[in-house]
Design a protein around this motif. Structure first.
Motif, PDB file in Angstrom:
ATOM      1  N   ARG A  70       0.843  -1.191   0.000  1.00 41.10           N
ATOM      2  CA  ARG A  70       0.000   0.000   0.000  1.00 41.10           C
ATOM      3  C   ARG A  70       0.874   1.236   0.000  1.00 41.10           C
ATOM      4  N   LEU A  71       0.436   2.236  -0.734  1.00 38.96           N
ATOM      5  CA  LEU A  71       1.150   3.503  -0.818  1.00 38.96           C
ATOM      6  C   LEU A  71       0.151   4.631  -0.585  1.00 38.96           C
ATOM      7  N   THR A  72       0.403   5.429   0.429  1.00 43.59           N
ATOM      8  CA  THR A  72      -0.506   6.527   0.733  1.00 43.59           C
ATOM      9  C   THR A  72      -0.096   7.776  -0.040  1.00 43.59           C
ATOM     10  N   SER A  73      -0.989   8.748  -0.053  1.00 43.80           N
ATOM     11  CA  SER A  73      -0.700   9.992  -0.766  1.00 43.80           C
ATOM     12  C   SER A  73       0.483  10.717  -0.146  1.00 43.80           C
ATOM     13  N   GLY A  74       0.730  10.462   1.145  1.00 39.32           N
ATOM     14  CA  GLY A  74       1.860  11.082   1.814  1.00 39.32           C
ATOM     15  C   GLY A  74       3.169  10.356   1.608  1.00 39.32           C
ATOM     16  N   GLY A  75       3.112   9.251   0.897  1.00 38.49           N
ATOM     17  CA  GLY A  75       4.332   8.507   0.588  1.00 38.49           C
ATOM     18  C   GLY A  75       4.617   7.343   1.514  1.00 38.49           C
ATOM     19  N   GLY A  76       3.749   7.128   2.494  1.00 41.19           N
ATOM     20  CA  GLY A  76       3.941   6.002   3.380  1.00 41.19           C
ATOM     21  C   GLY A  76       3.664   4.683   2.691  1.00 41.19           C
ATOM     22  N   THR A  77       4.386   3.647   3.088  1.00 41.46           N
ATOM     23  CA  THR A  77       4.206   2.338   2.464  1.00 41.46           C
ATOM     24  C   THR A  77       3.989   1.260   3.532  1.00 41.46           C
ATOM     25  N   ILE A  78       3.227   0.268   3.117  1.00 41.82           N
ATOM     26  CA  ILE A  78       3.006  -0.933   3.930  1.00 41.82           C
ATOM     27  C   ILE A  78       3.206  -2.128   3.021  1.00 41.82           C
ATOM     28  N   TYR A  79       3.899  -3.126   3.520  1.00 45.47           N
ATOM     29  CA  TYR A  79       4.110  -4.357   2.763  1.00 45.47           C
ATOM     30  C   TYR A  79       3.717  -5.567   3.611  1.00 45.47           C
ATOM     31  N   ALA A  80       3.194  -6.569   2.949  1.00 42.06           N
ATOM     32  CA  ALA A  80       2.998  -7.844   3.608  1.00 42.06           C
ATOM     33  C   ALA A  80       4.367  -8.402   3.979  1.00 42.06           C
ATOM     34  N   ASP A  81       4.429  -9.073   5.112  1.00 42.18           N
ATOM     35  CA  ASP A  81       5.708  -9.621   5.556  1.00 42.18           C
ATOM     36  C   ASP A  81       6.322 -10.539   4.504  1.00 42.18           C
ATOM     37  N   SER A  82       5.470 -11.254   3.796  1.00 46.02           N
ATOM     38  CA  SER A  82       5.952 -12.242   2.833  1.00 46.02           C
ATOM     39  C   SER A  82       6.640 -11.620   1.620  1.00 46.02           C
ATOM     40  N   VAL A  83       6.443 -10.320   1.400  1.00 45.32           N
ATOM     41  CA  VAL A  83       7.030  -9.689   0.209  1.00 45.32           C
ATOM     42  C   VAL A  83       8.053  -8.614   0.553  1.00 45.32           C
ATOM     43  N   LYS A  84       8.219  -8.325   1.828  1.00 45.70           N
ATOM     44  CA  LYS A  84       9.180  -7.280   2.226  1.00 45.70           C
ATOM     45  C   LYS A  84      10.575  -7.600   1.700  1.00 45.70           C
ATOM     46  N   GLY A  85      11.204  -6.595   1.141  1.00 42.07           N
ATOM     47  CA  GLY A  85      12.534  -6.775   0.598  1.00 42.07           C
ATOM     48  C   GLY A  85      12.565  -7.314  -0.819  1.00 42.07           C
ATOM     49  N   ARG A  86      11.423  -7.755  -1.317  1.00 44.19           N
ATOM     50  CA  ARG A  86      11.357  -8.292  -2.683  1.00 44.19           C
ATOM     51  C   ARG A  86      10.479  -7.451  -3.606  1.00 44.19           C
TER      52      ARG A  86
END
Length: 115
Positions: free
Chosen positions: A50-66
């Protein structure tokens, strides 16, 4: 009306990369959040990034770093760069945006990773 068109899915070998694209059109005013979800066979749909309008990001643990999510505001587009893919990443990937309190889904694009 808002339309989302995804592209970039396909068949790739394990360890490979794909880049998904999603472009929004129609009544676009101010997109708050842009996200990628996926639904694997026999599983529920899950948030990938997920990418917010403010530039914040969230990733599922399974895809972090990839995986990396990014956007081009001028094109109303969001991208998902997927590296080091594994068969567990096989799923239909959906684009989702939030605008003025309303959410919109794309039609989905199939990603298949062979071992």
């Amino acid at each position: 009306q808002v339309q989302l068109v995804e592209s970039g899915g396909g068949l790739v070998q394990a360890g490979g990369s794909l880049r998904l694209s999603c472009t929004a059109s129609g009544s676009i005013f101010s997109i708050d959040t842009m996200s990628w979800y996926r639904r694997a066979p026999g599983k529920q749909r899950e948030l990938v990034a997920r990418l917010t309008s403010g530039g914040g990001t969230i990733y599922a643990d399974s895809v972090k770093g990839r995986f990396t999510i990014s956007r081009d505001a001028a094109k109303n587009a969001v991208y998902l760069q997927m590296n080091s893919l594994t068969p567990e990443d096989t799923a239909v990937y959906y684009c989702w945006i939030l605008q003025m309190g309303s959410g919109y889904w794309g039609q989905g694009t199939q990603v298949t990773v062979s071992s």
